[in-house]
Design a protein around this motif. Structure first.
Motif, PDB file in Angstrom:
ATOM      1  N   MET A  27       0.813  -1.213   0.000  1.00  0.00           N
ATOM      2  CA  MET A  27       0.000   0.000   0.000  1.00  0.00           C
ATOM      3  C   MET A  27       0.850   1.269   0.000  1.00  0.00           C
ATOM      4  N   TYR A  35      -6.527  -0.698  -4.483  1.00  0.00           N
ATOM      5  CA  TYR A  35      -6.689   0.108  -3.271  1.00  0.00           C
ATOM      6  C   TYR A  35      -6.389   1.575  -3.557  1.00  0.00           C
ATOM      7  N   ASP A  36      -5.305   1.793  -4.284  1.00  0.00           N
ATOM      8  CA  ASP A  36      -4.814   3.157  -4.512  1.00  0.00           C
ATOM      9  C   ASP A  36      -5.685   3.943  -5.482  1.00  0.00           C
ATOM     10  N   THR A  40      -9.527   3.988  -2.491  1.00  0.00           N
ATOM     11  CA  THR A  40      -9.183   5.230  -1.782  1.00  0.00           C
ATOM     12  C   THR A  40      -9.907   6.453  -2.340  1.00  0.00           C
ATOM     13  N   ILE A  43     -13.432   6.581  -0.913  1.00  0.00           N
ATOM     14  CA  ILE A  43     -13.477   6.950   0.506  1.00  0.00           C
ATOM     15  C   ILE A  43     -13.200   8.439   0.684  1.00  0.00           C
ATOM     16  N   LEU A  44     -12.189   8.954   0.019  1.00  0.00           N
ATOM     17  CA  LEU A  44     -11.842  10.371   0.168  1.00  0.00           C
ATOM     18  C   LEU A  44     -12.966  11.270  -0.339  1.00  0.00           C
ATOM     19  N   ASP A  57     -12.489   5.027  12.170  1.00  0.00           N
ATOM     20  CA  ASP A  57     -12.083   4.135  11.085  1.00  0.00           C
ATOM     21  C   ASP A  57     -12.134   2.725  11.652  1.00  0.00           C
ATOM     22  N   LEU A  65      -5.003   4.912   5.150  1.00  0.00           N
ATOM     23  CA  LEU A  65      -6.204   5.650   4.756  1.00  0.00           C
ATOM     24  C   LEU A  65      -6.541   6.726   5.785  1.00  0.00           C
ATOM     25  N   LYS A  68      -4.709  10.018   5.674  1.00  0.00           N
ATOM     26  CA  LYS A  68      -5.105  10.955   4.625  1.00  0.00           C
ATOM     27  C   LYS A  68      -6.324  11.783   5.023  1.00  0.00           C
ATOM     28  N   CYS A 121     -13.900   0.098   5.666  1.00  0.00           N
ATOM     29  CA  CYS A 121     -13.365  -0.196   4.340  1.00  0.00           C
ATOM     30  C   CYS A 121     -12.774  -1.605   4.276  1.00  0.00           C
TER      31      CYS A 121
END
Length: 247
Positions: A27, A35-36, A40, A43-44, A57, A65, A68, A121
């Motif tokens: 990661m 994932y990247d 992600t 989620i962002l 979380d 995650l 960030k 997540c």
């Protein structure tokens, strides 16, 4: 790859402790493209639309995650069953607090805590009891709070991992499955366990715990300069959404 009996949190934690360093390396170095580049961003984008006064979380893993997002939250907590992951997360994150325990245990220890947003997540298919986990998440949310979740796609993941045609697989059943962990461009020698649940079970479990599905998305691979679609399946491997706590 094989069907197994339901595992305890202690057994699951041991699996994630063993793979923790490898997952962090994947990661942190951008090796896990899904994932990247797929998970992600969802989620962002979702957290940008929610109240982050109090953020949990749930199943934070190594904290990449959360690192960030934490600067946008007034208060943030990461919880995970893996001691190794929590240790990594504590070193990575600057302002968040952490607790090494299950979501169910955390909810029992923090009965007065009511989060405005919970991120969950790639967790709901990895717990011993979907019902118990979602019930605990609901208890931790304040009324009108948001649960942001991502899971492996119940219909397409069995095809992607190659077990949809196994004699022991039946879509309508909840089935714990043990397999060597892999991502789209790397296989490992570490075994982890996830549970296949049919889509209706997720939907009913949310509903039965006062969680209204406000949005739902099938996350498809997105072509960009850093993500090659040539070897990617033409179907969504991940399902994601936002639930609102009704009561």
């Amino acid at each position: 790859m094989q069907k197994v009996n339901e595992k305890t949190y202690a057994e699951l934690a041991k699996e994630w402790d063993e793979i923790a360093d490898k997952r962090y390396q994947q990661m942190a170095n951008g090796i896990d493209n899904s994932y990247d580049k797929i998970i992600t961003p969802f989620i962002l984008d979702s957290t940008n639309k929610t109240d982050l006064t109090s953020l949990i979380d749930a199943g934070c893993g190594n904290g990449i995650l959360l690192s960030k997002i934490e600067s946008h939250a007034k208060a943030s907590v990461g919880i995970d069953i893996s001691k190794k992951n929590i240790s990594i997360a504590r070193n990575l994150c600057k302002t968040s607090k952490f607790d090494c325990c299950s979501i169910e245990e955390f909810s029992k220890k923090n009965k007065k805590l009511k989060a405005t947003t919970i991120i969950c997540c790639m967790v709901l298919m990895d717990t011993p009891s979907l019902t118990d986990t979602v019930s605990a998440l609901s208890r931790l949310l304040k009324k009108n709070g948001n649960l942001i979740w991502v899971i492996t796609h119940p219909f397409f993941w069995p095809r992607y991992w190659g077990y949809e045609n196994e004699d022991w697989f039946k879509y309508s059943d909840s089935i714990p499955i043990e397999a060597f962990f892999k991502i789209s461009n790397e296989e490992t020698t570490f075994k982890t366990t996830h549970t296949h649940h049919p889509l209706w079970k997720y939907i009913n479990t949310f509903h039965n715990n006062g969680l209204s599905i406000e949005t739902i998305s099938e996350l498809m691979p997105i072509k960009n300069d850093n993500f090659n679609l040539e070897n990617q399946p033409n179907y969504p491997r991940f399902l994601a959404g936002i639930c609102r706590k009704l009561f």
